[in-house]
Design an enzyme around this catalytic site. Sequence first.
Site, PDB file in Angstrom:
ATOM      1  N   LYS A  58      50.583  41.600 -37.972  1.00  0.00           N
ATOM      2  CA  LYS A  58      49.359  43.042 -37.610  1.00  0.00           C
ATOM      3  C   LYS A  58      49.699  43.178 -36.082  1.00  0.00           C
ATOM      4  O   LYS A  58      49.253  42.432 -34.659  1.00  0.00           O
ATOM      5  CB  LYS A  58      48.828  42.517 -38.664  1.00  0.00           C
ATOM      6  CG  LYS A  58      47.116  41.791 -37.536  1.00  0.00           C
ATOM      7  CD  LYS A  58      45.773  41.808 -37.780  1.00  0.00           C
ATOM      8  CE  LYS A  58      44.988  40.112 -38.097  1.00  0.00           C
ATOM      9  NZ  LYS A  58      44.099  39.891 -38.444  1.00  0.00           N
ATOM     10  N   SER A 260      34.090  47.104  -4.641  1.00  0.00           N
ATOM     11  CA  SER A 260      33.527  47.900  -3.838  1.00  0.00           C
ATOM     12  C   SER A 260      32.113  48.302  -4.506  1.00  0.00           C
ATOM     13  O   SER A 260      32.014  47.806  -5.505  1.00  0.00           O
ATOM     14  CB  SER A 260      34.069  48.932  -3.942  1.00  0.00           C
ATOM     15  OG  SER A 260      33.927  49.549  -3.243  1.00  0.00           O
ATOM     16  N   GLY A 309      29.568  56.702  -4.768  1.00  0.00           N
ATOM     17  CA  GLY A 309      28.812  55.556  -4.663  1.00  0.00           C
ATOM     18  C   GLY A 309      28.554  55.488  -2.956  1.00  0.00           C
ATOM     19  O   GLY A 309      28.837  54.237  -2.879  1.00  0.00           O
ATOM     20  N   HIS A 756      29.761  57.523 -16.492  1.00  0.00           N
ATOM     21  CA  HIS A 756      28.514  56.804 -16.813  1.00  0.00           C
ATOM     22  C   HIS A 756      28.745  56.051 -18.565  1.00  0.00           C
ATOM     23  O   HIS A 756      29.581  56.250 -19.514  1.00  0.00           O
ATOM     24  CB  HIS A 756      27.281  58.307 -17.419  1.00  0.00           C
ATOM     25  CG  HIS A 756      26.988  58.370 -16.665  1.00  0.00           C
ATOM     26  ND1 HIS A 756      26.774  59.956 -16.819  1.00  0.00           N
ATOM     27  CD2 HIS A 756      27.148  58.581 -15.890  1.00  0.00           C
ATOM     28  CE1 HIS A 756      25.817  60.693 -15.553  1.00  0.00           C
ATOM     29  NE2 HIS A 756      26.413  59.682 -14.577  1.00  0.00           N
ATOM     30  N   LEU A 775      20.989  71.655 -31.324  1.00  0.00           N
ATOM     31  CA  LEU A 775      20.399  72.045 -30.132  1.00  0.00           C
ATOM     32  C   LEU A 775      20.361  73.787 -30.445  1.00  0.00           C
ATOM     33  O   LEU A 775      19.076  74.162 -30.594  1.00  0.00           O
ATOM     34  CB  LEU A 775      20.767  71.539 -28.641  1.00  0.00           C
ATOM     35  CG  LEU A 775      20.436  70.917 -28.075  1.00  0.00           C
ATOM     36  CD1 LEU A 775      21.121  69.681 -27.289  1.00  0.00           C
ATOM     37  CD2 LEU A 775      19.062  69.675 -27.899  1.00  0.00           C
ATOM     38  N   GLY A 779      16.822  75.847 -31.637  1.00  0.00           N
ATOM     39  CA  GLY A 779      16.360  77.358 -31.504  1.00  0.00           C
ATOM     40  C   GLY A 779      15.984  76.849 -29.428  1.00  0.00           C
ATOM     41  O   GLY A 779      15.645  77.657 -28.823  1.00  0.00           O
ATOM     42  N   VAL A 782      21.025  77.441 -25.923  1.00  0.00           N
ATOM     43  CA  VAL A 782      22.618  76.770 -25.184  1.00  0.00           C
ATOM     44  C   VAL A 782      23.896  77.265 -24.447  1.00  0.00           C
ATOM     45  O   VAL A 782      24.173  78.624 -25.369  1.00  0.00           O
ATOM     46  CB  VAL A 782      22.662  75.756 -26.101  1.00  0.00           C
ATOM     47  CG1 VAL A 782      24.532  74.953 -25.991  1.00  0.00           C
ATOM     48  CG2 VAL A 782      21.988  75.283 -27.074  1.00  0.00           C
TER      49      VAL A 782
END
Length: 1097
Positions: A58, A260, A309, A756, A775, A779, A782
Amino acid sequence: MSAKAISEQTGKELLYKHICTTAAVQNRFRYANVTAETDWERLVQDHPWLLTERLVVKPDQLIKRRGKLGLVGVNLDLKGVKDWLKTHLMKETMVGKAKGILKNFLIEPFVAHKQEEEFYVCVYATREGDYMLFHHEGGVDVGDVDSKALKLLVGVDEKISADTVKSQLLTHTPADKKEMLTSFLVGLFNLYEDLYFTYLEINPLVVTKDGVYVLDMAAKIDATADYLCKAKWGDMEFPPPFGREAYPEEAYIADLDAKSGASLKLTILNPRGRIWTMVAGGGASVVYSDTICDLGGVNELANYGEYSGAPSEQQTYDYAKTILSLMTREKHPDGKVLIIGGSIANFTNVAATFKGIVRAIKDYQNPLKEHEVTIFVRRGGPNYQEGLRVMGEIGKTTGIPIHVFGTETHMTAIVGMALGHRPIATEPCVAAHTANFLLNTSGGTIVSVCLLTSTCCTLKETYCNDIPPSVVSLCPSVFISVAKSTTLFSNHTKAIVWGMQTRAVQGMLDFDYVCSRQEPSVAAMVYPFTGDHKQKFYWGHKEILLPVYKNMADAMKKHPEVDVLISFASLRSAYDSTIETMQHPQIRTIAIIAEGIPEALTRKIIRMAEEKGVTIIGPATVGGIKPGCFKIGNTGGMLDNILASKLYRPGSVAYVSRSGGMSNELNNIISRTTDGVYEGVAIGGDRYPGSVFMDHVLRYQDTPGVKMIVVLGEIGGNEEYKICKGIKESRITKPVVCWCIGTCATLFSSEVQFGHAGACANQASETAVAKNKALEEAGAFVPKSFDELGDVIKSVYDNLVAKGVIVPAKEVPPPTVPMDYSWARELGLIRKPASFMTSICDERGQELIYAGMPITEVFKSEIGLGGTLGLLWFQRRLPRYACQFIEMCLMVTADHGPAVSGAHNTIVCARAGKDLISSLTSGLLTIGDRFGGALDAAAKQFSKAFDSGMLPMEFVNKMKKDGKLIMGIGHRVKSINNPDMRVQILKDFVKQHFPATQLLDYALEVEKITTSKKPNLILNVDGFIGVAFVDLLRNCGGFTRDEADEFVEIGALNGIFVLGRSMGFIGHYLDQKRLKQGLYRHPWDDISYVLPEHMTM
C-alpha cells in the site's frame, strides 16, 4: 505548527519500540519500504520473510481510505507485489481534490483473519483531555465512527485504568478478547501520552488467539515536543500531504526556522504560479492568502509562507533569496507579482528586516526584470518609514517596479492592486522615520468616554465598576474573586515580568507614562540566572530602578500588590515557571509569550488555571492592551504607534484576536474607523490557548464601557460557535463584528498548515467559511472579506453613535515621552562621536567579517593562519608566499628552550601556582630590545641606514662610534661556524619566493663585516625576520612605501615574536603543570651575595 502527520511506517516503528503491554503484538518491525530506487535483491536480503509470506502492499503517503480507493494490494506473493507496483508506482493519482504521484510504498505480511476479529481504535486530543474511541467492528466499511464508537475521555493529568477501559469501551467485545484488548488499549494510550502523539488511529486492529495485529495506522505527533522526546523519536521526518511535493527549498527554510528564535515558514503550492508572497506574521500571511483567493488568484498562488519574530537581516535575506530564486525559474506570459506584505509590527524593526530583502532584490535584479516581476509592499511598525524608503529606492536604482505603502493603506489593498482589481494608488508621502512621539492631531479627535487618569478612581472602584454582582463577592474592605475577574487590568494594575526583557519593560513604562499613570505598571522582574539586583529604566525623563529577583517567591512576597505576571520564559521553561507562578494566589492573570510549548503541557496549565481562577493569555501571543490603563510587553508596538492608534486612552470598541500581529492591525483599523479601542487581547495561535474567544467576549459584554465587540477568528477549532450560541441565547447583546481568516484553505487541493499551530481544520465545521456563515446566521456582523472589515466596523459604530449609545468626547492630548537615545540613533536623528573606532573586524551581522572578508570565505580560500593575520594586522589579502612566510616565522619563534628569560619567568610563575594567563603575561613582560623585541629595532636601524645610502661598512662604523648595538646582530650560542638553522630555513624560503630582498642583502653584507670581527656577531633570527619583513611589505605589491614604513614604526613586527613565543610559553606552563612541579626557589649557591663591608663583619 505543532501537530504534524507522520508516515505509517514511522508511527508503527514508534509503537513497536515503545508500547508496554502484556498483549502479544505480532509482526513487530516486519515492514519493507519501496520506492522507484529500491534494490529488490538488497530488500529481500534485509527482509527474507518477503519470500516466504503472503503480503500486503500500500502507499504510505498520508492518504486516507486507501482500501476504498483501491490502493491496497492484498494476499500477494512477492511477484504479485512487483506486478501490482508496476501499475501503481510513480503513477499520477487523484485523491479527493489532490493530484499526486504514488512514490512511497509499504509492504507487510498479510494477516488472515475473520471479520469479527477486526476492531477500530482512535485516540485524539481535545482541550479538556484525550478521547479514546473504540468500536467492536473495524475495517474499510466501519462508516461514521464518531456516531458508532464508544468514547472514553481521559481528562488532563488523569490516568487511564484497565477497569474503565473494560466498562466503558469493551461492552460489545467478545469475552475471550477483553483481557488482551484491555492491556493493549491501556498500553496504547500510555504510549500516546509518553510520546506526545496528538492523534493515533488504528483501523483495523486485528485480535486473534495469537495476539494483536496493527494493520493500518495513521498518526500525528506534537512536533514542539522534540526537545522532550528526541531520544525516543530519533530523527523525525514529516512527509508533505499527498498532492504536494516536498521541495528542498521548504526543507532549507524549515532548517533555518529550527535554528532561529524567529519564525520562518514556506509551503510551495504551485511553482509555476505568477503570484508570490513574502508576508510578515502568522495571521497576516493567512489574510493575504485569503484575499488573493477571494480575488480569483487561487490557481496562480505560488506559495504560502511567513516570517516573524524579529528575524535578523541575514535570516530575512536567506528567506527572501529562496523565494526570489523559486519565482525566477520559469517565465509566465503575464509576468509575475511579488506581494511583500504584513500587519503593523509590535517589536520587529521593519527597516532591519527589509535590509535583508533589499539585498536579495539586488542579487536577483536581472532575473526579476527578465521575468517581468512587479513588487507591491505594505508594512507598518517600528522604523517602517525607513524600511519603505529603502524599498522604494531599490526600485528606482534597479528599474524594478516596486510600489510601496504604509499604515495609511489598508493591509490587503495591495492585493487588489497587484491583481488588477483596483488602480495602483499614488504612493503617499510619509515621514522619514518613526519618530512622531507627539500626539497625532490629524484624523478623528473624539473619544467616547472621559479619559481615565490616575486620579479618576481608587483601586477598589476600578476593579468593581464593571463587574456584575453575580460574579463577585464584595466585602466592605476587600475584593475577593472566586471566579475569574471581568476586569483583568486597570490603571492601578501591577505586574511582575519573568525574563530579562528590558526593551519590553521600558515600552510598558513609556505606555504607563503617556497614559498619565501615577506609578509604573511593572513592580519587579524575575530572572533566575543572576542574583538579586536593580535594573535601571526611564519614567518619562527620570531614571528609576526596578528590583530584579532570582527567586519568584521573593518577588511575590515583597510585592503583594502584584496580580499579573508576564512571562517571557523560553518554550522549555515556560511550563515550569507558569506552574510555579500559580502557586501564589495573588496572581489572577498570566500572559505567556513563548511559542512552541507542547500542547500536553499547555493543557495542564489550562487545567490548573481553571481550578485556581487564573486567566491565561497565550501561549504564542504578544499579549493584550487596555488603553489608558495597562499593556502587556510589546503589545501595540512603539510609542509612535500607541499615539497614532490612540491607545493612550479608552475608546468604545473591544476586540479579541488570535494573532498578535493582527491585533496591532486591528488597533489601526479601529482607530481609523471608530473612537478607538477599549481593550484588546491576542489569545495566541496555539490549538489550545489559555483563554478562548468566549472568555473575553463575555467580559466585554459585562463591561459597561465596551459598546461593540470585534472578533478576528480563524480556521481550526470550534470556539467561534460558542459566540453564535451566546448571540442566539441573548447572552451576548452588544453588536459583534466577526471575521474568521483562513477562507482560502477550502480552495487548496491539498492541506496547508498555516503559521499558527491551531490554524488547521480537522472537519468541515472547523473551516473559516463554515464559521463565517454560522456567525452571520446567528446575528453577528460579518464582512464579505477582510478587505471590508474596516467598513463594517465603521458602519456598526456610526449606527451606535446615531442612536446615542456612544457619546463622543473631546480628545485630551497625552504627555510627551522622550525618545530613547538608542532608538533616536537607530533612526539617524542624532549623532555622537563613537568611543571606539575599528577597521579590522565586524561581528554585528549574521557572519563574522575579517577586514571585509566573511569568515566562511576565509576558510573557503584556505588562507591559513598567515592569511588571517594579514587580514587582521595589515587589512590586506596577502600573497600566498607572504602567508607562508608569516606562518614560518611563528613556527621558528615559537620556543627557544626553558633557559631564556621569558620561558624562565613563565615556569617560575606556573610553579608558584598561578593560572595560565598570569604565567603567560609574566613571560611576555620580559620581551624587549634585549630579548625577542629586536625585530622592530633591527628593521628600523637597517632601513634607515639603507635608505640613507650608507654603505654597510659606514653603518657598522657609525654604530660603533655612537656606542650603540646593532639590533638583530649577535647571538649567545650560535656563530658563523655554528649557524642558526632557523635563520637558514627562512633565508632559503625568502630567496626563493620574495620578488626582491634589497634590505636582507644589505643586512647580510653587514653580517660579513661583524662576523669578521667576532664569529657570533651573526644576523640572528630577530634581525632576519625584521629585515625580511620590510622587504615583504615594500615589495609584495600590497602596500605603499609610506604604509610599509608605518607598520614598522608602530611595532607590527614585534607582534610576530610575541604571537609566536606565546605558543612556547603556554607549552612551558602546561608542561610544568603536567609534571606537577612544586614552588621554585632559587638555590643559594647560585647567588653571589655582595653586601656592604660593614654588614659582613
